[in-house]
Design a protein around this motif. Sequence first.
Motif, PDB file in Angstrom:
ATOM      1  N   THR A  96      35.451  19.178  -3.216  1.00 32.26           N
ATOM      2  CA  THR A  96      35.512  17.757  -3.508  1.00 32.26           C
ATOM      3  C   THR A  96      36.602  17.093  -2.686  1.00 32.26           C
ATOM      4  OG1 THR A  96      36.981  18.184  -5.389  1.00 32.26           O
ATOM      5  CG2 THR A  96      34.622  17.988  -5.853  1.00 32.26           C
ATOM      6  N   MET A  97      36.312  15.883  -2.248  1.00 33.91           N
ATOM      7  CA  MET A  97      37.272  15.100  -1.482  1.00 33.91           C
ATOM      8  C   MET A  97      38.230  14.390  -2.433  1.00 33.91           C
ATOM      9  SD  MET A  97      34.407  13.548   1.123  1.00 33.91           S
ATOM     10  CE  MET A  97      35.536  12.472   1.988  1.00 33.91           C
ATOM     11  N   PRO A  98      39.360  13.916  -1.936  1.00 32.44           N
ATOM     12  CA  PRO A  98      40.229  13.106  -2.793  1.00 32.44           C
ATOM     13  C   PRO A  98      39.458  11.932  -3.379  1.00 32.44           C
ATOM     14  CG  PRO A  98      41.363  13.678  -0.768  1.00 32.44           C
ATOM     15  CD  PRO A  98      39.934  14.124  -0.597  1.00 32.44           C
ATOM     16  N   ARG A  99      39.821  11.547  -4.580  1.00 30.92           N
ATOM     17  CA  ARG A  99      39.098  10.496  -5.291  1.00 30.92           C
ATOM     18  C   ARG A  99      39.051   9.208  -4.482  1.00 30.92           C
ATOM     19  NH1 ARG A  99      43.129  10.740 -10.327  1.00 30.92           N
ATOM     20  NH2 ARG A  99      42.227  12.816 -10.163  1.00 30.92           N
ATOM     21  N   LYS A 100      37.943   8.502  -4.649  1.00 27.95           N
ATOM     22  CA  LYS A 100      37.740   7.218  -3.981  1.00 27.95           C
ATOM     23  C   LYS A 100      37.911   7.339  -2.472  1.00 27.95           C
ATOM     24  CE  LYS A 100      36.998   4.768  -7.732  1.00 27.95           C
ATOM     25  NZ  LYS A 100      35.710   4.123  -7.988  1.00 27.95           N
ATOM     26  N   SER A 101      37.258   8.355  -1.877  1.00 23.35           N
ATOM     27  CA  SER A 101      37.353   8.565  -0.435  1.00 23.35           C
ATOM     28  C   SER A 101      36.310   7.783   0.344  1.00 23.35           C
ATOM     29  CB  SER A 101      37.188  10.052  -0.101  1.00 23.35           C
ATOM     30  OG  SER A 101      38.274  10.813  -0.568  1.00 23.35           O
ATOM     31  N   THR A 102      35.172   7.488  -0.259  1.00 22.96           N
ATOM     32  CA  THR A 102      34.070   6.879   0.466  1.00 22.96           C
ATOM     33  C   THR A 102      33.428   5.769  -0.345  1.00 22.96           C
ATOM     34  OG1 THR A 102      32.481   8.458  -0.432  1.00 22.96           O
ATOM     35  CG2 THR A 102      33.514   9.038   1.653  1.00 22.96           C
ATOM     36  N   SER A 103      32.767   4.875   0.361  1.00 24.51           N
ATOM     37  CA  SER A 103      31.961   3.832  -0.266  1.00 24.51           C
ATOM     38  C   SER A 103      30.627   3.774   0.457  1.00 24.51           C
ATOM     39  CB  SER A 103      32.668   2.475  -0.193  1.00 24.51           C
ATOM     40  OG  SER A 103      31.839   1.452  -0.714  1.00 24.51           O
ATOM     41  N   PHE A 104      29.600   4.360  -0.162  1.00 21.84           N
ATOM     42  CA  PHE A 104      28.254   4.303   0.404  1.00 21.84           C
ATOM     43  C   PHE A 104      27.605   2.981  -0.001  1.00 21.84           C
ATOM     44  CE2 PHE A 104      29.053   8.800   0.561  1.00 21.84           C
ATOM     45  CZ  PHE A 104      28.286   9.284   1.599  1.00 21.84           C
ATOM     46  N   GLY A 105      26.783   2.458   0.880  1.00 19.43           N
ATOM     47  CA  GLY A 105      26.126   1.217   0.531  1.00 19.43           C
ATOM     48  C   GLY A 105      24.899   0.955   1.391  1.00 19.43           C
ATOM     49  N   PRO A 106      24.130  -0.069   1.032  1.00 20.07           N
ATOM     50  CA  PRO A 106      24.468  -1.004  -0.036  1.00 20.07           C
ATOM     51  C   PRO A 106      24.279  -0.399  -1.424  1.00 20.07           C
ATOM     52  CG  PRO A 106      22.312  -1.520   0.854  1.00 20.07           C
ATOM     53  CD  PRO A 106      22.870  -0.437   1.726  1.00 20.07           C
ATOM     54  N   LYS A 107      25.132  -0.828  -2.341  1.00 17.58           N
ATOM     55  CA  LYS A 107      25.049  -0.341  -3.711  1.00 17.58           C
ATOM     56  C   LYS A 107      23.980  -1.131  -4.467  1.00 17.58           C
ATOM     57  CE  LYS A 107      30.018   0.433  -3.510  1.00 17.58           C
ATOM     58  NZ  LYS A 107      29.896   1.829  -3.099  1.00 17.58           N
ATOM     59  N   PRO A 108      23.349  -0.506  -5.446  1.00 20.29           N
ATOM     60  CA  PRO A 108      22.350  -1.251  -6.219  1.00 20.29           C
ATOM     61  C   PRO A 108      23.001  -2.364  -7.022  1.00 20.29           C
ATOM     62  CG  PRO A 108      22.813   0.877  -7.239  1.00 20.29           C
ATOM     63  CD  PRO A 108      23.512   0.888  -5.913  1.00 20.29           C
ATOM     64  N   ALA A 109      22.342  -3.498  -7.065  1.00 19.49           N
ATOM     65  CA  ALA A 109      22.825  -4.588  -7.904  1.00 19.49           C
ATOM     66  C   ALA A 109      22.646  -4.214  -9.372  1.00 19.49           C
ATOM     67  CB  ALA A 109      22.068  -5.874  -7.588  1.00 19.49           C
ATOM     68  N   SER A 110      23.649  -4.484 -10.172  1.00 23.82           N
ATOM     69  CA  SER A 110      23.542  -4.262 -11.608  1.00 23.82           C
ATOM     70  C   SER A 110      22.844  -5.456 -12.246  1.00 23.82           C
ATOM     71  CB  SER A 110      24.933  -4.093 -12.229  1.00 23.82           C
ATOM     72  OG  SER A 110      25.594  -2.973 -11.664  1.00 23.82           O
ATOM     73  N   GLY A 111      21.948  -5.154 -13.200  1.00 27.03           N
ATOM     74  CA  GLY A 111      21.282  -6.221 -13.926  1.00 27.03           C
ATOM     75  C   GLY A 111      19.801  -6.341 -13.647  1.00 27.03           C
ATOM     76  N   LEU A 112      19.280  -5.603 -12.667  1.00 21.88           N
ATOM     77  CA  LEU A 112      17.852  -5.719 -12.367  1.00 21.88           C
ATOM     78  C   LEU A 112      17.018  -4.846 -13.295  1.00 21.88           C
ATOM     79  CD1 LEU A 112      17.923  -5.854  -8.466  1.00 21.88           C
ATOM     80  CD2 LEU A 112      17.723  -7.737 -10.099  1.00 21.88           C
ATOM     81  N   VAL A 113      17.519  -3.671 -13.663  1.00 19.60           N
ATOM     82  CA  VAL A 113      16.831  -2.830 -14.635  1.00 19.60           C
ATOM     83  C   VAL A 113      17.874  -1.974 -15.347  1.00 19.60           C
ATOM     84  CG1 VAL A 113      16.293  -1.039 -12.915  1.00 19.60           C
ATOM     85  CG2 VAL A 113      14.954  -1.185 -15.008  1.00 19.60           C
ATOM     86  N   LEU A 114      17.789  -1.936 -16.690  1.00 15.66           N
ATOM     87  CA  LEU A 114      18.715  -1.201 -17.539  1.00 15.66           C
ATOM     88  C   LEU A 114      17.918  -0.157 -18.320  1.00 15.66           C
ATOM     89  CD1 LEU A 114      19.725  -4.285 -17.244  1.00 15.66           C
ATOM     90  CD2 LEU A 114      21.155  -3.789 -19.233  1.00 15.66           C
ATOM     91  N   ARG A 115      18.627   0.763 -18.978  1.00 12.98           N
ATOM     92  CA  ARG A 115      17.969   1.757 -19.800  1.00 12.98           C
ATOM     93  C   ARG A 115      18.606   1.790 -21.184  1.00 12.98           C
ATOM     94  NH1 ARG A 115      19.367   8.065 -20.162  1.00 12.98           N
ATOM     95  NH2 ARG A 115      17.572   8.798 -21.395  1.00 12.98           N
ATOM     96  N   ALA A 116      17.809   1.570 -22.199  1.00 21.26           N
ATOM     97  CA  ALA A 116      18.250   1.764 -23.580  1.00 21.26           C
ATOM     98  C   ALA A 116      17.835   3.164 -24.022  1.00 21.26           C
ATOM     99  CB  ALA A 116      17.631   0.720 -24.491  1.00 21.26           C
ATOM    100  N   LEU A 117      18.763   3.934 -24.542  1.00 26.07           N
ATOM    101  CA  LEU A 117      18.476   5.342 -24.841  1.00 26.07           C
ATOM    102  C   LEU A 117      17.584   5.526 -26.062  1.00 26.07           C
ATOM    103  CD1 LEU A 117      20.977   5.629 -22.860  1.00 26.07           C
ATOM    104  CD2 LEU A 117      21.328   7.809 -23.970  1.00 26.07           C
ATOM    105  N   ASP A 118      17.404   4.480 -26.879  1.00 26.64           N
ATOM    106  CA  ASP A 118      16.577   4.630 -28.082  1.00 26.64           C
ATOM    107  C   ASP A 118      15.158   4.133 -27.855  1.00 26.64           C
ATOM    108  OD1 ASP A 118      17.273   2.000 -27.833  1.00 26.64           O
ATOM    109  OD2 ASP A 118      18.191   1.818 -29.805  1.00 26.64           O
ATOM    110  N   LEU A 119      14.748   3.924 -26.604  1.00 26.43           N
ATOM    111  CA  LEU A 119      13.369   3.506 -26.321  1.00 26.43           C
ATOM    112  C   LEU A 119      12.550   4.727 -25.891  1.00 26.43           C
ATOM    113  CD1 LEU A 119      13.746   0.133 -24.410  1.00 26.43           C
ATOM    114  CD2 LEU A 119      13.016   0.498 -26.766  1.00 26.43           C
TER     115      LEU A 119
END
Length: 427
Positions: A404-427
């Motif tokens: 493992t590399m030191p924490r926060k070594s890389t930023s891959f992108g583009p990152k997915p936008a949050s809010g387009l699809v979520l998951r509820a665990l009780d469905l």
Amino acid sequence: MNSAGHSEATAPRGLELTPFRGLRYDPDRVGSLAAVTSPPYDVVVRPDGLHHLQDADPYNIVRLILPQATTPAARNEQAAATLRGWLSEGVLTADPEPALYVYEQRHADGMLQRGLIGTLRVSEPSEGIVLPHEDVMPHIVEDRAALMRATHANLEPLLLTYRGNGTAAEIVDSAAERPPLLSTTTEDGYSHRLWAITDPAETARVRTDLARHQALIADGHHRWATYLRLRAEHPSPSPWEHGLVLLVDTARYPLRVRAIHRLLHGFPVADALAALDGRFRVRRLDVPLAEALDALSNAACAGNGFLLAGDGAFHLVDRPDPALLDRTIPADFPEAWRTLDATVLHATLLDHIWHIPEDDPARIAYIHDTAATVRKAERDGGTAVLLHPVREEVVRDLARQGVTMPRKSTSFGPKPASGLVLRALDL
């Protein structure tokens, strides 16, 4: 049996991605789909950015992924109550049948990324199926775990990559020829489209193809560690045995890799530079940011290099004393790890020279946006440490070695936008 209908004895040795009933915003109940999205929780680091998102729409997803209250317990309960309210109001609704979701991001600069959003069977690093490449901070894992426990949901997908260019990739591109479930363009210039794959024959073909592959965690190490913790807390079978991911085939859609920068609170640039005297070469650059980053790129080609900023100029720090590196960097790691800029930063600069704990949020922050890191350092009197990105092949090779590399070594992108699809665990 586990929640996907497979016994542990017969579970595939590769990736196991399963359909789920996605939670999505009703476009008739919100100002716009773009207005309710957000970058991933760990990218929204500035209060002004958080407030901007909150003001964009009363139903912006940031109210779930980064709830604002006086205590952690109050924040998590607020997020849970908000989610319940949006579900009861019909702001968020569950799709009628389980699906794998094809997600596309496109930018005018030529970037095109497509992948599959589904729930992935959670596996230990020792299984060699999902490969982490960075260490995690326990307090962040606990923060995310508490939020997921409270909401009983995976609120945003983490980003995984694999290299296949096979049946799953063909099905992804075929789905993208159909009319999408949703289409929107966010203020960063990215267009987003989403399709649902519900045909059991297609999802079975995807499942068979992916079972031959392993994946690299590109973004979301803390959320993956959270999935592991929550799975361990719940007896099998349990919905916690799977976690929400976006899986991108980088053989067909290569990601961009950027650095994650450091902001050292309460540590002026003058003090940081004084401690480097005789240990690194330091050159002052009175140039714009773009030119300073070019100089950093050139320095990184020859060895380790960093840019320090916060006093109105840039300072190129390179050519470390080899004897210093020998004394401060652990010897029992591969050479590729020992020569990483992030390794030298954490082992030599932060730990040995500057004496700044890497996991103390009062002393250090990790920021993706280069210009924002510099601005905040200048405003607060701290030091911005800008890094050069690591090549993806280096990341993948180290991960396959279990390193493992030191924490926060890389930023891959583009990152997915949050809010387009979520998951509820009780469905």
